[in-house]
Enzyme design. Structure first.
Site, PDB file in Angstrom:
ATOM      1  CB  CYS A 169      -8.072  14.137 -38.196  1.00  0.00           C
ATOM      2  SG  CYS A 169      -6.683  15.096 -38.801  1.00  0.00           S
ATOM      3  CE  LYS A 195       5.042   7.853 -28.390  1.00  0.00           C
ATOM      4  NZ  LYS A 195       5.698   6.665 -28.951  1.00  0.00           N
TER       5      LYS A 195
HETATM    6  O1  M6R Z   1       9.910  12.238 -29.468  1.00  0.00           O
HETATM    7  P1  M6R Z   1      11.315  11.823 -29.821  1.00  0.00           P
HETATM    8  O2  M6R Z   1      11.399  11.026 -31.065  1.00  0.00           O
HETATM    9  O3  M6R Z   1      12.263  12.989 -29.848  1.00  0.00           O
HETATM   10  O4  M6R Z   1      11.766  10.893 -28.614  1.00  0.00           O
HETATM   11  C1  M6R Z   1      13.080  10.404 -28.511  1.00  0.00           C
HETATM   12  C2  M6R Z   1      13.125   9.182 -27.654  1.00  0.00           C
HETATM   13  O5  M6R Z   1      12.735   9.483 -26.343  1.00  0.00           O
HETATM   14  C3  M6R Z   1      12.213   8.073 -28.198  1.00  0.00           C
HETATM   15  O6  M6R Z   1      12.561   7.785 -29.512  1.00  0.00           O
HETATM   16  C4  M6R Z   1      12.331   6.794 -27.355  1.00  0.00           C
HETATM   17  O7  M6R Z   1      13.613   6.273 -27.456  1.00  0.00           O
HETATM   18  C5  M6R Z   1      11.293   5.795 -27.850  1.00  0.00           C
HETATM   19  N1  M6R Z   1      10.005   6.086 -27.302  1.00  0.00           N
HETATM   20  C6  M6R Z   1      11.665   4.390 -27.532  1.00  0.00           C
HETATM   21  O8  M6R Z   1      10.754   3.497 -28.088  1.00  0.00           O
END
Ligand code: M6R
Length: 602
Positions: A2, A597
């Site tokens: 935070c 992201k």
């Molecule tokens: O937010 P999440 O963990 O559900 O996202 C899943 C994937 O989009 C995510 O893990 C993605 O593969 C990574 N940003 C790769 O580094």
């Protein structure tokens, strides 16, 4: 993670613009809730707070108009208590004449809240920041002056945190650092404190860095530092900070990705603290124990963590936990699951559409929904019967690093607890991660050079290191735009081996129990001219057969945990390798093209 900010000025003035400015600069640390308080010499604390982002809440509650000569601001990344107005910080004590806010985690929050309520204090929220205020109230009400009350409170507050607190009728604020960031800024007319340098730099470059175990008392233009340990006064002069604003935001690292790789040990420590004390751990384990089948459901990096988790569950819990890519869940298991089954949905964001689609199917079938999630307040936390937060704070760079490691660590912890193992040996993991990062960093550049010019390569792993190979390959693809395939090493000979030509790079991630098998795989590549890089613990068989090795420092843990921990650590060289390859190709690893992201689309 935070963000906190506090300021004391000589004159009563309009503090709103300073608070909003600091809040905007701290917003990368948390955007679930925001609150600000001004503390008068006489009268009532002006406290304005709610769930939402700084711009939204500042406008809704007119922060710009807040005036006074002392103020506190907090931005929250939720861990304890959902993002709501009541759980927003700052918090008041029972009488409303103390106000404080924290950054970090107080891991014994649940039992403290019960104690405070039993002692007659008014506990309004579930948030651990409120526990910091009541812990001070407890001793201040017994007659201890503020610094002494804070010293005593720290003995009750377990975990890593920093907090700031002020009292009506005084001219000062108090802040303590214990494991979370805290910096002070001093001018002739004011003194301020903040969780990081960027929150303070536009106000002053005359900076004082606090160490863990120090309480700082600030008044307009002055300060005093007290040792928590023995109450002695510590003399330290401010220094002039010459960091640029951008460099300060990245904590001195060139990119958020590198900063987040380096944060892995700290967030691992916070996760272990949290799990050791979480009231949700046993209900989570009970749901698993009562399930017919357990599924681990996720996408991308989070899926790789689930895949490794399934090996941990098999090894330590003697339970099958079936890893599934979330978008395949309906097709593979949609008609066969039911109320007897449980899914652990793993997600950094808690908002990935593919994961939410799988949850829809699971709900329709009456299945149990558990969450392992970083963003508290996300849809996944709302729909889960029980969830465990990953305590990583804000992960800014698109490539997931610290959230992956904490997902893996959480699954290892759960598997060990399920299997009746003691988890104390895991407490060394933060130290081991730091040592690994330090020792592998110097070994990566020669591999980066070897990969120059190649736009096609494989990373192979076996057993516990197979998911690591997939994750390493995803990181390389994601930020170098190179085709890199992760694969089970024994599958390589069933087709892809034909890709190998002179100098063709193949990376092996090697678990200590699989060396004879991997040595065969290495030789299948080297005898066809391929260039092999092996990542693992030091072993003459790897050094004797691979062209190059990246050595992970040996760990002093019970033998049955050695391979499991190697798997957790071996992603670190692959993260650094991907990062450096990305830079060597002139890309920005934090924001790779075409990606986002959080993927809230099908
Ligand atoms: O937010 P999440 O963990 O559900 O996202 C899943 C994937 O989009 C995510 O893990 C993605 O593969 C990574 N940003 C790769 O580094």
């Amino acid at each position: 993670m935070c963000g906190i900010f506090g300021i004391v000025t000589k004159e009563i003035q309009n503090l709103g613009p300073i608070l909003v400015g600091a809040g905007e600069r701290l917003s990368y640390r948390g955007y679930d809730t925001v609150g600000a308080a001004t503390i008068p010499q006489e009268g009532v604390i002006d406290l304005r707070k709610d769930a939402g982002k700084i711009q939204e809440i500042a406008e809704k509650y007119n922060f710009q108009d807040m005036s006074g000569d002392r103020a506190i601001l907090q931005l929250r990344w939720a861990t304890f208590g959902a993002p709501s107005q009541i759980n927003s910080q700052p918090h008041l004590d029972s009488d409303g004449d103390l106000v404080g806010a924290h950054n970090g985690n107080v891991v014994n929050n649940v039992e403290l809240r019960e104690q405070f309520a039993a002692e007659g204090m008014i506990v309004r929220s579930e948030n651990d920041g409120e526990s910091c205020v009541h812990a001070v109230e407890r001793y201040h009400d017994q007659g201890f002056e503020m610094v002494e009350a804070i010293r005593m409170a720290t003995r009750d507050l377990e975990g890593d945190y920093s907090f700031v607190i002020g009292k009506v009728g005084e001219d000062r604020l108090y802040a303590i650092k214990k494991g979370s960031g805290l910096v002070a800024g001093i001018t002739e007319d004011l003194t301020c404190i903040g969780s990081d340098l960027p929150s303070i730099l536009p106000i002053t470059r005359n900076i004082l860095r606090l160490n863990d175990g120090e309480i700082i008392t600030i008044w307009a233009g002055g300060y005093e530092i007290t040792s928590v340990e023995d109450g002695s006064i510590i003399k330290r002069e401010p220094e002039i900070a010459d960091d640029s604003m951008e460099a300060a935001q990245k904590g001195g690292f060139d990119h958020f990705m590198l900063k987040e790789i380096h944060e892995q040990s700290q967030v691992a420590g916070e996760l272990l603290h949290m799990l050791d004390n979480s009231p949700d751990l046993n209900p989570f384990l009970d749901k698993l124990a009562g399930a017919r089948n357990i599924y681990l459901i996720a996408c991308g990096t989070s899926y790789h963590a689930g895949l490794l988790g399934s090996v941990y569950f098999n090894q330590f819990a003697g339970r099958a936990a079936i890893p599934v890519l979330a978008p395949q869940f309906t097709a593979q298991y949609g008609s066969s699951v039911g109320p007897e089954d449980v899914g652990i949905f793993i997600s950094q964001s808690g908002e990935t559409k593919d994961v939410l689609n799988a949850i829809k199917t699971a709900k329709e079938q009456g299945m149990g929904i558990l969450g392992l999630v970083n963003v508290v307040g996300s849809t996944l936390t709302l729909v889960s019967e029980v969830y465990l937060p990953l305590t990583c704070g804000y992960e800014i760079s698109v490539p997931a690093t610290k959230t992956y490691s904490n997902q893996v660590l959480a699954l290892l912890y759960l598997a060990l607890r399920y299997g009746g193992y003691n988890t104390d040996a895991l407490n060394d993991i933060p130290k081991i991660m730091d040592r690994t990062l330090e020792e592998v960093s110097g070994q990566i550049d020669r591999v980066v050079n070897k990969l120059t010019g190649w736009n096609d390569l494989y990373i192979l792993g076996y057993g516990l290191t197979y998911p690591v190979a997939l994750e390493g390959a995803l990181k390389l693809k994601e930020i170098t735009y190179t085709h890199c395939e992760g694969m089970l090493s024994t599958e390589f000979k069933h087709g892809p081996l034909s890709a190998v030509s002179d100098g063709y790079p193949v990376i092996f991630t090697v678990g200590p129990d699989d060396i004879p098998l991997i040595v065969s795989g290495i030789n299948e590549v080297t005898c066809r001219g391929g260039h092999v890089i092996a990542i693992g613990f030091q072993d003459s068989r790897l050094e004797g057969n691979a062209h190059e090795t990246i050595i992970i420092p040996e760990v002093d843990v019970p033998e049955e945990l050695r391979s499991a921990i190697l798997a957790l650590l071996s992603v670190i060289p692959l993260q650094i390798l991907s990062y450096r390859c990305s830079l060597s190709r002139g890309y920005d690893p934090d924001f790779p093209r075409n990606l986002s992201k959080t993927l809230t689309v099908d």
